[in-house]
Motif scaffolding. Sequence first.
Motif, mmCIF file in Angstrom:
data_model
loop_
_atom_site.group_PDB
_atom_site.id
_atom_site.type_symbol
_atom_site.label_atom_id
_atom_site.label_comp_id
_atom_site.label_asym_id
_atom_site.label_seq_id
_atom_site.Cartn_x
_atom_site.Cartn_y
_atom_site.Cartn_z
ATOM 1 N N SER A 61 0.682 -1.408 -0.211
ATOM 2 C CA SER A 61 -0.025 -0.010 0.301
ATOM 3 C C SER A 61 0.566 1.234 -0.218
ATOM 4 O O SER A 61 0.765 2.480 -0.350
ATOM 5 C CB SER A 61 -0.933 0.268 1.077
ATOM 6 N N THR A 62 2.377 1.159 0.256
ATOM 7 C CA THR A 62 2.884 2.565 0.319
ATOM 8 C C THR A 62 3.964 1.678 -0.346
ATOM 9 O O THR A 62 4.233 1.342 -1.293
ATOM 10 C CB THR A 62 3.675 2.329 0.944
ATOM 11 N N SER A 63 4.590 3.124 -1.150
ATOM 12 C CA SER A 63 5.231 3.222 -2.256
ATOM 13 C C SER A 63 6.546 3.535 -2.015
ATOM 14 O O SER A 63 6.769 3.881 -0.217
ATOM 15 C CB SER A 63 5.494 4.750 -2.908
ATOM 16 N N GLY A 64 7.953 3.665 -2.924
ATOM 17 C CA GLY A 64 9.202 3.973 -2.052
ATOM 18 C C GLY A 64 9.722 5.148 -1.675
ATOM 19 O O GLY A 64 11.057 5.426 -1.820
ATOM 20 N N GLY A 65 9.020 5.758 -1.640
ATOM 21 C CA GLY A 65 9.135 7.610 -0.860
ATOM 22 C C GLY A 65 8.665 8.276 -2.448
ATOM 23 O O GLY A 65 8.465 9.634 -1.861
ATOM 24 N N GLY A 66 8.353 7.716 -3.525
ATOM 25 C CA GLY A 66 7.260 8.688 -4.143
ATOM 26 C C GLY A 66 6.221 8.692 -4.426
ATOM 27 O O GLY A 66 5.386 8.380 -3.441
ATOM 28 N N ILE A 595 7.649 -0.511 -10.298
ATOM 29 C CA ILE A 595 8.560 0.859 -10.630
ATOM 30 C C ILE A 595 7.384 1.665 -11.244
ATOM 31 O O ILE A 595 7.182 2.759 -10.388
ATOM 32 C CB ILE A 595 8.976 0.025 -11.826
ATOM 33 N N VAL A 596 6.031 1.628 -10.921
ATOM 34 C CA VAL A 596 5.478 2.440 -12.347
ATOM 35 C C VAL A 596 4.754 3.592 -10.602
ATOM 36 O O VAL A 596 4.440 4.226 -10.807
ATOM 37 C CB VAL A 596 3.651 1.570 -12.336
ATOM 38 N N ILE A 597 4.575 2.689 -9.136
ATOM 39 C CA ILE A 597 4.364 3.969 -8.336
ATOM 40 C C ILE A 597 5.223 3.935 -7.213
ATOM 41 O O ILE A 597 5.343 4.476 -6.300
ATOM 42 C CB ILE A 597 3.631 2.780 -6.983
ATOM 43 N N GLU A 598 6.696 3.703 -7.629
ATOM 44 C CA GLU A 598 7.699 4.557 -7.247
ATOM 45 C C GLU A 598 8.057 3.334 -5.875
ATOM 46 O O GLU A 598 9.135 3.012 -5.261
ATOM 47 C CB GLU A 598 7.726 5.545 -7.105
ATOM 48 N N ASP A 599 7.941 1.842 -5.775
ATOM 49 C CA ASP A 599 8.413 1.506 -4.671
ATOM 50 C C ASP A 599 9.632 0.671 -5.124
ATOM 51 O O ASP A 599 9.849 -0.651 -5.101
ATOM 52 C CB ASP A 599 7.583 0.619 -4.137
ATOM 53 N N ILE A 604 13.287 -3.451 -6.804
ATOM 54 C CA ILE A 604 14.494 -4.371 -6.366
ATOM 55 C C ILE A 604 14.803 -5.369 -6.228
ATOM 56 O O ILE A 604 15.282 -6.325 -6.537
ATOM 57 C CB ILE A 604 15.631 -3.590 -6.185
ATOM 58 N N ARG A 605 13.603 -5.614 -4.126
ATOM 59 C CA ARG A 605 14.005 -7.043 -4.409
ATOM 60 C C ARG A 605 13.218 -8.469 -5.310
ATOM 61 O O ARG A 605 13.991 -9.159 -5.116
ATOM 62 C CB ARG A 605 12.673 -7.003 -2.940
ATOM 63 N N ASP A 606 12.167 -7.813 -6.143
ATOM 64 C CA ASP A 606 11.388 -8.944 -7.199
ATOM 65 C C ASP A 606 13.022 -9.058 -8.098
ATOM 66 O O ASP A 606 12.715 -9.989 -8.790
ATOM 67 C CB ASP A 606 10.467 -8.752 -7.543
ATOM 68 N N LEU A 632 19.614 0.728 -12.976
ATOM 69 C CA LEU A 632 18.603 1.977 -12.928
ATOM 70 C C LEU A 632 18.145 2.310 -12.069
ATOM 71 O O LEU A 632 18.124 3.454 -11.464
ATOM 72 C CB LEU A 632 18.378 1.762 -14.287
ATOM 73 N N LEU A 633 17.351 0.994 -10.979
ATOM 74 C CA LEU A 633 17.084 0.808 -10.059
ATOM 75 C C LEU A 633 17.840 1.205 -8.855
ATOM 76 O O LEU A 633 17.283 2.862 -7.954
ATOM 77 C CB LEU A 633 15.869 -0.221 -10.153
ATOM 78 N N GLY A 634 19.406 1.296 -8.684
ATOM 79 C CA GLY A 634 20.114 1.157 -7.861
ATOM 80 C C GLY A 634 20.201 2.899 -7.593
ATOM 81 O O GLY A 634 20.220 3.510 -6.317
#
Length: 977
Positions: A61-66, A595-599, A604-606, A632-634
């Motif tokens: 339910s939460t994003s990665g800060g974005g 990636i779409v929700i910026e999490d 990266i985990r997946d 790129l995600l890093g």
Amino acid sequence: MSTSGPENEVKQGDNSVSKSRFVNLFRQYSVHQISSSMRSFKLKDRCKTIQVHAFNPSETSTSGGGKVYRHHQGHPTINSILSDSLEIVSLSAAETLMPYGLPTTASLEPPIDPFLKPVDFVESLAGLYRRVEKSPDFGKFWVYLEQFSVLCNLGDPKLLRRCLQSARQHAVDVHSKVVLSAWLRYERREDEMVGKSSLDCIGRIIECPKSALIHGYDPDSVFAHCNCYQSQNQACDLSISDGNIFHRPDEKDGEVSFCIGNEVITCLRGKIAALSIPLKAMLYGNFMESKNERIDFTFIGISVDGMKAVEMFSRIGRLDTCSPSIVLEMLSFANRFCCEEMKSCCDSYLASLVSDIDEALVLIDYALEERAKLLAASCLQVILRELPGYLYNSKVLNIFCSAEAKERLGTVGHASFLLYYFLSQVAMEDNMASKITVMLLERLRECASERWQKAIAFHQLGCVLFERKDYKEAQCCFEAAVEVGHGYSAVGIARTKYKQGQRFSSYEIIDGMISTYKATGWMYQERSLYNLGKQKILDLDDATKLDPTLSFPYKYRAVAMVEENQIEAAISEINRILGFKVSLDCLELRAWCFIVIEDYKSAIRDIRALLTLEPNYMMFSGKMRADHLLELLGLHVQQWSPADCWMQLYDRWSSVDDIGSLSVIHQMLLNDPGKSVLRFRQSLLLLRLNCQKAAMRSLRLALNHSSSKYERLVYEGWILYDTGHRKEALSKAEESISLQRSFEAFFLKAYALADTTLDSESSSYVIQLLEEALRCPSDGLRKGQALNNLGSIYVDCGKLDLAADCYVSALEIKHTRAHQGLARVYYLKNDRKAAYDEMTKLIEKAQNKASAYEKRSEYCDRDMANSDLSMATQLDPLRTYPYRYRAAVLMDDQRETEAVEELTRAVSFKPDLQMLNLRAAFHESMSDYTSALQDCEAALCLDPSHKDTLDLYHRTRNKATTQHKVCASFYNPAGLG
């Protein structure tokens, strides 16, 4: 110690199971056996039966800060955002991370399974078992190979390996032995082990390269030790005798000289004549040479040294110090003059010289030209044991794939369905759509003779041509497969017609199958491709109900949600399948959504987990390397230090988050790729996720990177153990301990010893080994496992207080699974509430809750147990205990039909040994002996040595015979014909 538990079958007594006692028997059996990771030492914390652990839904339910998308109707879709440059997320990030957009529902379709897929799987298994039982010993070979083809449906490497071992056990000719021993080696992928030669032997006849070259049939000795470690003088004789050995007469009627150029070689006329009938006719018949004392052999094609070697062989009957080149000349001479004994000796001698791929590629041409069967077999063996490494070597391709390849190999008895079946499987696994794969499958089709062989050859060729987008040719192959009885190939016909714009025709084909046969999940899944709108979704929902293990329906529903900008809902949908079945495509899809929700952390985990399963994985339908996307995600997340990684690993390990743990280990290995202990731990996690091939690859990498001999021996031991060589694994552990006392060596030895039911003395020894392991240096993760295992042994011995101490100590170092063991101790002490509370703690802590719900059900009343088991089935439909328990309850309530239906529903997508056994017992109690026998036969096809099923099978067969006699007497009381 016992390794049975609630994952095992209901025990059967001497008489048929009473309808009123099913649940009591089931409960009793579950309580008194040691189950799963807590109660079973065999598959405990080495984690082979714990199921896939899904991402915690609370994190989605939460994003990665974005920023997060607003999912309102009327908003643009994700793909339109990415393609039309709208401003909901940072456009530069979106363009960089997802340059190809997300998949669309229109682009999704499930793969066509490239193996034999019977419409009625249980009936097919039962038929195979009956054929094995009725076949003569020499005929079992092909039945086991067909069994292998059918059992590919289950995707169980150990089950498939057992089929290949059984086929090898009943192989008679050298060719079959050579191919199957190479196939078994290929399944262990020893080519990936540093320092391993293709001709290295594990010490057993079944895979021994030398033993494979000995003609004859002795199935009882196949699993015995071979003679590889004897000296050269004591080694096995590889010659093939056909019973036509020449007995040389003691001729004393003079000499004969053979002139080669200016050289003269003097021979005993009688000795040379004794080499073959043609030579005897030349020297004693009506030919002019019989009158001559000198015969010109200048243009025969043999050198002076070669003729001298022939003369020597004619006198002493063996090859002494001849060089290989001279022996090749002798082989050619023997062929020209039909000297069978000399040819056999030359053939055998040259075969013994083939030691590497270079020699094999040179000598196989001589073998084919001179029709030297054993030399060809020896060369073929080396080439096959080097696969897949030399699959694309031009010389190898010419040997197997050229237009005349089959005919050339056939001249020496080495062109067979078996050979091309193995080669085509290797090629398909490496590159499904390559031209090489097509050529090998074409040779396979040419070699096919039986119906099942033609079915798989045509079907697999159709699958490969479909991948290559050769739809018309693929359709012809699928139609040919259907004609020889492979009903599933109708899916290929429908799919190829659909690709050619014939949607309605495709729909009719699959709809006809649903009407004709008992509907299965894959039928509805296939029909959904040709439906539109709501009916498509209904078909996919029906597919999931009938077979919840099919990943395509989850993917389609998730992508449909993404198209409606319902990203969190899409993640929840894909979590459903990843909760119990890890697959590359589902991990990739979930990563896209994150990636779409910026999490980015979750993405990266997946991707790290995905790369663990397939290091060279290409995302976006092969357009971007997964490791590049990871880089790129890093750039968008804070990097962890080595200390952070260890802390994260402990947290994820203790919360039973196996995908998260894989991700952390992947990052740790990028920083320290030579860390063998991390590779080893990676293999344990992959086993727990039921990704056995990837687990074995990690274990081989651990071996390759081991820094000491004692450590290498441990990993070699685990590889041997996992491929069914328990005694060899024990030997490796003992050798390792003799070099260095280590945790892993003691743990391996204890684990291998506990593989069978232990008596009190053996249990005490295993306890000593685990205690020795705990005294050796190791990290808390492994010590927690050892303590958990030690606790399970104590429970088995009735030492409950000592077991509780072990489990408490394991919990103190955050080995969360120890709650399960502690619960069992409380239950055996008659404290059901404490046991229930302990399992509740596990449910609260673990991300994988299916196993915990299942185990907690044992400490509940019936209503609460049903609730827990329903939750376990919802989270992981592959767990069989809930179905069997519910079926037993229904039988107690005398709802026999519903009880059978409960098991049948699960058997349709997981034909499990225990469920088949239980359903057979139900059928027997209902006097439906025909159905009971079929279920027993199907179960015995999966495990022919399963004692309870064997007992039930023989008992039911006797009852069926008695019933038949009674019926015959009733209808014919006078005994009249």
